[in-house]
Design a protein around this motif. Structure first.
Motif, PDB file in Angstrom:
ATOM      1  N   SER A 138       0.822  -1.213   0.000  1.00  0.00           N
ATOM      2  CA  SER A 138       0.000   0.000   0.000  1.00  0.00           C
ATOM      3  C   SER A 138       0.857   1.265   0.000  1.00  0.00           C
ATOM      4  O   SER A 138       2.037   1.242   0.352  1.00  0.00           O
ATOM      5  N   GLU A 187       0.470   3.586   2.085  1.00  0.00           N
ATOM      6  CA  GLU A 187       0.775   3.825   3.502  1.00  0.00           C
ATOM      7  C   GLU A 187       2.041   3.090   3.916  1.00  0.00           C
ATOM      8  O   GLU A 187       2.876   3.621   4.638  1.00  0.00           O
ATOM      9  N   SER A 218      -0.977  -5.967   4.920  1.00  0.00           N
ATOM     10  CA  SER A 218      -2.053  -5.842   3.933  1.00  0.00           C
ATOM     11  C   SER A 218      -3.349  -6.560   4.318  1.00  0.00           C
ATOM     12  O   SER A 218      -4.415  -6.084   3.976  1.00  0.00           O
ATOM     13  N   ARG A 278      -8.067  -7.607  13.731  1.00  0.00           N
ATOM     14  CA  ARG A 278      -8.132  -6.148  13.830  1.00  0.00           C
ATOM     15  C   ARG A 278      -8.367  -5.583  12.442  1.00  0.00           C
ATOM     16  O   ARG A 278      -8.138  -6.260  11.461  1.00  0.00           O
ATOM     17  N   ARG A 279      -8.757  -4.378  12.366  1.00  0.00           N
ATOM     18  CA  ARG A 279      -9.122  -3.818  11.063  1.00  0.00           C
ATOM     19  C   ARG A 279      -7.995  -3.069  10.389  1.00  0.00           C
ATOM     20  O   ARG A 279      -8.133  -2.646   9.259  1.00  0.00           O
ATOM     21  N   ILE A 280      -6.877  -2.882  11.058  1.00  0.00           N
ATOM     22  CA  ILE A 280      -5.834  -2.012  10.541  1.00  0.00           C
ATOM     23  C   ILE A 280      -4.572  -2.815  10.230  1.00  0.00           C
ATOM     24  O   ILE A 280      -4.084  -3.555  11.079  1.00  0.00           O
ATOM     25  N   THR A 321      -0.613  -3.528   9.884  1.00  0.00           N
ATOM     26  CA  THR A 321       0.447  -3.097  10.802  1.00  0.00           C
ATOM     27  C   THR A 321       1.827  -3.491  10.293  1.00  0.00           C
ATOM     28  O   THR A 321       1.971  -4.328   9.404  1.00  0.00           O
ATOM     29  N   ASP A 365       0.557   1.230  13.271  1.00  0.00           N
ATOM     30  CA  ASP A 365      -0.662   1.084  12.490  1.00  0.00           C
ATOM     31  C   ASP A 365      -0.502   1.783  11.152  1.00  0.00           C
ATOM     32  O   ASP A 365      -0.011   2.923  11.104  1.00  0.00           O
ATOM     33  N   LEU A 366      -0.885   1.118  10.086  1.00  0.00           N
ATOM     34  CA  LEU A 366      -0.801   1.692   8.733  1.00  0.00           C
ATOM     35  C   LEU A 366      -2.192   2.153   8.337  1.00  0.00           C
ATOM     36  O   LEU A 366      -2.990   1.408   7.804  1.00  0.00           O
ATOM     37  N   GLU A 367      -2.492   3.412   8.629  1.00  0.00           N
ATOM     38  CA  GLU A 367      -3.827   3.939   8.327  1.00  0.00           C
ATOM     39  C   GLU A 367      -3.773   4.880   7.158  1.00  0.00           C
ATOM     40  O   GLU A 367      -2.878   5.583   6.957  1.00  0.00           O
TER      41      GLU A 367
END
Length: 191
Positions: free
Chosen positions: A55, A57, A162, A167-169, A171, A189-191
Motif C-alpha cells: 500500500s 501507507e 495488507s 483487527r481492522r488495521i 500493521t 498502524d498503517l492507516e
C-alpha cells in the motif's frame, strides 16, 4: 506507576493495571521503550504477509528505514523487486505462500544475520525461530502483531501489512537499535 515499574511488570509476568493476570494480552508488548534512543540509532522496519499488495501507507512508513526486514508471504516477484530497489540490503525469509515465486537466492526459509551487533533470525513460522541463538527473532504468518520478550530474545511479529486478522488495521513493526541494544520496539498502524 513509573515507566521502570511498567517494564518490570511486563517482563515479570505481573499484569499491568486494569488487566487480569490470566489475560494473555497482558504479557504482549506493543511499545517497548528501554530508555532514551541515541540520535545515531538505526531504524529497522519489519513487515510480513504483504501477499502481493504494498500500500501507499506502507511505502510512506518505510521511507527512511536503515534496514527493512520481511518475514515472508511476499507472494509477488514485482513487489520483491520494488522492495529490493527501494531498500537495498533488505533481509527476508520465505513464507508458506512463496514457494511458486522466484526471489533472490538469499531469501531462505530461515534468514540469520547480524545487524548493529544484534543477532537476528527471521522465519515465517514462530515455532521455527531459534530463540536461544537470537537477540531479535522475527516471524509472521498469523497476521497478528506481537512484540514480547522471551528470555533474552525479543520476539517480533509485525502482523500483516495488507491482510490483518483480528483487527481492522494493517500493521508493521519498528525497532531502534545500536551497538547490540534494542532501544525501542513498537507496532505501527498503517492507516
Amino acid at each position: 506507576m513509573g515507566l521502570a515499574e511498567v517494564i518490570r511488570r511486563l517482563f515479570s509476568g505481573d499484569a499491568p493495571e486494569g488487566r487480569k493476570p490470566e489475560d494473555k494480552e497482558a504479557r504482549v508488548i506493543t511499545r517497548f521503550p528501554k530508555g532514551l534512543v541515541p540520535v545515531d540509532a538505526k531504524r529497522v522496519d519489519i513487515v510480513s504477509d504483504t501477499h502481493g499488495y504494498i500500500s501507499d501507507e506502507l511505502v510512506r512508513a518505510l521511507r527512511g528505514a536503515d534496514l527493512v526486514v520481511h518475514a515472508g508471504d511476499i507472494t509477488s516477484e514485482g513487489d520483491w523487486g520494488f522492495l529490493n530497489t527501494a531498500h537495498p540490503g533488505i533481509k527476508a525469509a520465505l513464507g508458506n505462500n512463496d514457494g511458486y515465486y522466484r526471489y533472490d537466492p538469499e531469501v531462505p526459509r530461515l534468514n540469520r544475520f547480524t545487524y548493529e551487533g544484534l543477532r537476528f533470525s527471521v522465519t515465517h513460522y514462530r515455532e521455527e525461530l531459534p530463540l536461544g541463538e537470537s537477540d531479535v527473532a522475527v516471524c509472521g504468518h498469523t497476521h497478528r502483531p506481537v512484540i514480547e520478550q522471551v528470555g533474552r530474545c525479543l520476539v517480533v511479529n509485525p502482523g500483516s501489512a495488507s491482510l490483518p486478522r483480528g483487527r481492522r488495521i494493517p500493521t508493521m513493526a519498528r525497532l531502534m537499535v545500536k551497538d547490540g541494544e534494542v532501544f525501542s520496539a513498537e507496532i505501527i498502524d498503517l492507516e
